[in-house]
Design a protein around this motif. Sequence first.
Motif: not given
Length: 72
Positions: A18-32, A64-72
Amino acid sequence: MNANLEEFSYLWDGLDSDWALLKFKASPSEKEPRYLIVNTKNKQGLIIEDDRLYQSLKQTMCEKGVRIVSGL
């Protein structure tokens, strides 16, 4: 693996997928994108206050291949 990382091995050892990395950008100006360690089942985040430990955890989870998600 150092002792600090080993205590968090439940994040990637496969016993609790059930553990994952949630990918997000805090602001539009962030490149990474940023990542938050989350449990997708109970919709909770894991806050790591030590920046070096967090970076090591994030890197290890990716390796280790933990999945990366863009939303919950």
